[in-house]
Design a protein around this motif. Sequence first.
Motif, PDB file in Angstrom:
ATOM      1  N   GLY A   1       0.805  -1.233   0.000  1.00 36.33           N
ATOM      2  CA  GLY A   1       0.000   0.000   0.000  1.00 36.33           C
ATOM      3  C   GLY A   1       0.821   1.256   0.000  1.00 36.33           C
ATOM      4  N   GLY A   2       2.149   1.195   0.138  1.00 35.34           N
ATOM      5  CA  GLY A   2       2.968   2.403   0.173  1.00 35.34           C
ATOM      6  C   GLY A   2       3.003   3.113  -1.153  1.00 35.34           C
ATOM      7  N   GLY A   3       3.054   2.371  -2.290  1.00 34.05           N
ATOM      8  CA  GLY A   3       3.060   3.001  -3.609  1.00 34.05           C
ATOM      9  C   GLY A   3       1.776   3.768  -3.874  1.00 34.05           C
ATOM     10  N   PHE A   4       0.659   3.208  -3.498  1.00 35.87           N
ATOM     11  CA  PHE A   4      -0.621   3.900  -3.695  1.00 35.87           C
ATOM     12  C   PHE A   4      -0.710   5.150  -2.849  1.00 35.87           C
ATOM     13  N   SER A   5      -0.181   5.101  -1.657  1.00 34.61           N
ATOM     14  CA  SER A   5      -0.213   6.299  -0.799  1.00 34.61           C
ATOM     15  C   SER A   5       0.628   7.421  -1.396  1.00 34.61           C
ATOM     16  N   ALA A   6       1.775   7.076  -2.026  1.00 35.72           N
ATOM     17  CA  ALA A   6       2.599   8.114  -2.663  1.00 35.72           C
ATOM     18  C   ALA A   6       1.865   8.749  -3.845  1.00 35.72           C
ATOM     19  N   VAL A   7       1.197   7.915  -4.629  1.00 38.23           N
ATOM     20  CA  VAL A   7       0.425   8.448  -5.765  1.00 38.23           C
ATOM     21  C   VAL A   7      -0.707   9.332  -5.282  1.00 38.23           C
ATOM     22  N   ALA A   8      -1.364   8.908  -4.212  1.00 36.94           N
ATOM     23  CA  ALA A   8      -2.469   9.704  -3.667  1.00 36.94           C
ATOM     24  C   ALA A   8      -1.962  11.045  -3.155  1.00 36.94           C
ATOM     25  N   ASP A   9      -0.789  11.047  -2.513  1.00 39.28           N
ATOM     26  CA  ASP A   9      -0.234  12.322  -2.035  1.00 39.28           C
ATOM     27  C   ASP A   9       0.089  13.251  -3.214  1.00 39.28           C
ATOM     28  N   ALA A  10       0.646  12.669  -4.279  1.00 37.51           N
ATOM     29  CA  ALA A  10       0.967  13.498  -5.447  1.00 37.51           C
ATOM     30  C   ALA A  10      -0.304  14.094  -6.072  1.00 37.51           C
ATOM     31  N   LEU A  11      -1.362  13.275  -6.142  1.00 41.38           N
ATOM     32  CA  LEU A  11      -2.630  13.783  -6.687  1.00 41.38           C
ATOM     33  C   LEU A  11      -3.216  14.871  -5.810  1.00 41.38           C
ATOM     34  N   ARG A  12      -3.103  14.708  -4.508  1.00 38.13           N
ATOM     35  CA  ARG A  12      -3.615  15.742  -3.599  1.00 38.13           C
ATOM     36  C   ARG A  12      -2.871  17.054  -3.794  1.00 38.13           C
ATOM     37  N   GLU A  13      -1.547  16.946  -3.962  1.00 37.58           N
ATOM     38  CA  GLU A  13      -0.761  18.171  -4.177  1.00 37.58           C
ATOM     39  C   GLU A  13      -1.164  18.864  -5.491  1.00 37.58           C
ATOM     40  N   GLN A  14      -1.370  18.050  -6.538  1.00 36.53           N
ATOM     41  CA  GLN A  14      -1.791  18.651  -7.814  1.00 36.53           C
ATOM     42  C   GLN A  14      -3.164  19.308  -7.699  1.00 36.53           C
ATOM     43  N   LEU A  15      -4.092  18.640  -7.039  1.00 36.33           N
ATOM     44  CA  LEU A  15      -5.423  19.219  -6.868  1.00 36.33           C
ATOM     45  C   LEU A  15      -5.359  20.501  -6.055  1.00 36.33           C
ATOM     46  N   ALA A  16      -4.508  20.511  -5.027  1.00 36.96           N
ATOM     47  CA  ALA A  16      -4.377  21.727  -4.220  1.00 36.96           C
ATOM     48  C   ALA A  16      -3.784  22.863  -5.043  1.00 36.96           C
ATOM     49  N   ALA A  17      -2.782  22.543  -5.892  1.00 34.08           N
ATOM     50  CA  ALA A  17      -2.195  23.589  -6.740  1.00 34.08           C
ATOM     51  C   ALA A  17      -3.210  24.125  -7.746  1.00 34.08           C
ATOM     52  N   GLN A  18      -3.981  23.209  -8.365  1.00 29.49           N
ATOM     53  CA  GLN A  18      -5.013  23.654  -9.311  1.00 29.49           C
ATOM     54  C   GLN A  18      -6.079  24.495  -8.615  1.00 29.49           C
ATOM     55  N   ARG A  19      -6.438  24.114  -7.418  1.00 26.96           N
ATOM     56  CA  ARG A  19      -7.454  24.877  -6.689  1.00 26.96           C
ATOM     57  C   ARG A  19      -6.953  26.282  -6.379  1.00 26.96           C
ATOM     58  N   GLN A  20      -5.709  26.390  -5.987  1.00 24.66           N
ATOM     59  CA  GLN A  20      -5.149  27.714  -5.716  1.00 24.66           C
ATOM     60  C   GLN A  20      -5.105  28.580  -6.982  1.00 24.66           C
ATOM     61  N   ALA A  21      -4.712  27.946  -8.107  1.00 20.08           N
ATOM     62  CA  ALA A  21      -4.675  28.714  -9.360  1.00 20.08           C
ATOM     63  C   ALA A  21      -6.060  29.198  -9.763  1.00 20.08           C
ATOM     64  N   MET A  22      -7.080  28.324  -9.619  1.00 17.81           N
ATOM     65  CA  MET A  22      -8.440  28.713  -9.977  1.00 17.81           C
ATOM     66  C   MET A  22      -8.961  29.808  -9.050  1.00 17.81           C
ATOM     67  N   GLU A  23      -8.634  29.725  -7.783  1.00 18.51           N
ATOM     68  CA  GLU A  23      -9.061  30.767  -6.851  1.00 18.51           C
ATOM     69  C   GLU A  23      -8.414  32.099  -7.202  1.00 18.51           C
ATOM     70  N   ALA A  24      -7.149  32.047  -7.610  1.00 19.04           N
ATOM     71  CA  ALA A  24      -6.483  33.290  -8.004  1.00 19.04           C
ATOM     72  C   ALA A  24      -7.141  33.888  -9.259  1.00 19.04           C
ATOM     73  N   GLN A  25      -7.481  33.009 -10.224  1.00 21.74           N
ATOM     74  CA  GLN A  25      -8.145  33.513 -11.420  1.00 21.74           C
ATOM     75  C   GLN A  25      -9.516  34.098 -11.107  1.00 21.74           C
ATOM     76  N   LEU A  26     -10.257  33.433 -10.235  1.00 23.25           N
ATOM     77  CA  LEU A  26     -11.572  33.959  -9.841  1.00 23.25           C
ATOM     78  C   LEU A  26     -11.441  35.297  -9.142  1.00 23.25           C
ATOM     79  N   GLU A  27     -10.433  35.437  -8.344  1.00 22.45           N
ATOM     80  CA  GLU A  27     -10.230  36.714  -7.657  1.00 22.45           C
ATOM     81  C   GLU A  27      -9.921  37.830  -8.650  1.00 22.45           C
ATOM     82  N   VAL A  28      -9.121  37.505  -9.673  1.00 22.79           N
ATOM     83  CA  VAL A  28      -8.820  38.513 -10.698  1.00 22.79           C
ATOM     84  C   VAL A  28     -10.075  38.895 -11.468  1.00 22.79           C
ATOM     85  N   GLN A  29     -10.900  37.884 -11.811  1.00 19.44           N
ATOM     86  CA  GLN A  29     -12.136  38.180 -12.519  1.00 19.44           C
ATOM     87  C   GLN A  29     -13.091  39.005 -11.661  1.00 19.44           C
TER      88      GLN A  29
END
Length: 402
Positions: free
Chosen positions: A12-40
């Motif tokens: 289960g360690g490999g799956f946990s690493a992939v899940a952490d990477a996906l969480r980081e990507q989702l968090a980065a995308q969420r921050q970018a979208m929030e920044a764009q919404l704020e600009v709009q």
Amino acid sequence: ALSAAAAASDPGGGFSAVADALREQLAAQRQAMEAQLEVQREHLRQQLELQKDYMEKQLELIGACVVKEPPPSGPCGASQKKPPTPSARVAPESSVPEGPASASLRAGASQTDAARKPEAVLNVEGVQKSKATLDGWVRCSGLHTVKDWVTNYRRHPGGWGALLMIHGVPEVAARLRQKVQNYATFSALFLAGSIKAMSGKVPVCQLDVGTWECHIRKRVYSYFFAVTIASHILCILLAMAFHNSLNEAARDSDVYRMFARGQGFRATMRCQSAFRVGAFCACVGITAVQQEFIGWDMPVLSALLAAAVYMIYRSTAEKLFRNASIVHYWREELGGKPDADDPYDLAVPISCFKARVPTACPGTDQDPPTKSNASSAGTGEPNDIRRTGMDANADAEIIAVQ
């Protein structure tokens, strides 16, 4: 080897690493979208502020031009007067004599109220009155020169004079503009193809050079296409002349005179005839080319097709005109066949037209119509045309300027 062993020991360690990477990507995308919404949101906020400022300025300008009246108070919009206080009670006007001082005070108060009235309101009222006066002058000025021609509507060569009385100058002018413009537009299309056909080598006499059929075919092609070009150019020029003359008409009476003395109805019919002649000649020229490559059966087939097209067109158009046209349905003297209970009577339009021909138009010192300036009933031409010294001097000045 160690990582493989670790992965084997902890599947289960490999799956946990992939899940952490996906969480980081989702968090980065969420921050970018929030920044764009704020600009709009910031852009929309700025636009709303600009629109708000613009609307406030417009309301201030409108408020400066409109006299604001106090809204009615009380039930049903009735203004209720408050009972006067003891300190504000005064004696009736009949019991208080009015002296020179009180009269001067009242006069000064009225002048102050008049001065307080916005100047923009006074200007708006003046503009409205002047516009109404100008509209009346445009509608009735000069109508006495065409009164006799208009009232003798049974002697008109067409129905446009009556249509001017019924629908008014703007509506009829728009119809005629559309009519001649359509003919000019399609004439331009035919003209472009005809010029292309005549600019190069004649596409006939390629199989039987020197024979009498070749000479006939060549001349038929050239002559008919020359007539096509001339007819379509004439159609375009007539349409342009009609447009230009109508654009220079200053009053309603000038448009009436354009049909009375200028024969505007015949100008539209000539434009229509020129287009039809050009289209027919173009078809004949094309048939001459097809006869060389196909044979004499092609002219026969073209004649049959032309007859079929003409019969279908005539049967359809005749029904339309016989039941709607002011000439082909309503006017018996020109071949119309109206219903028994629907005679050609324009008493109501004539009475309305005569009401627009006063002794003097608003804002002018125009003399009433006399024998010297009245027009003939049949042709619309003036009975007595005289040029005064003022007109001669004006013509001399125009020639000198040119």
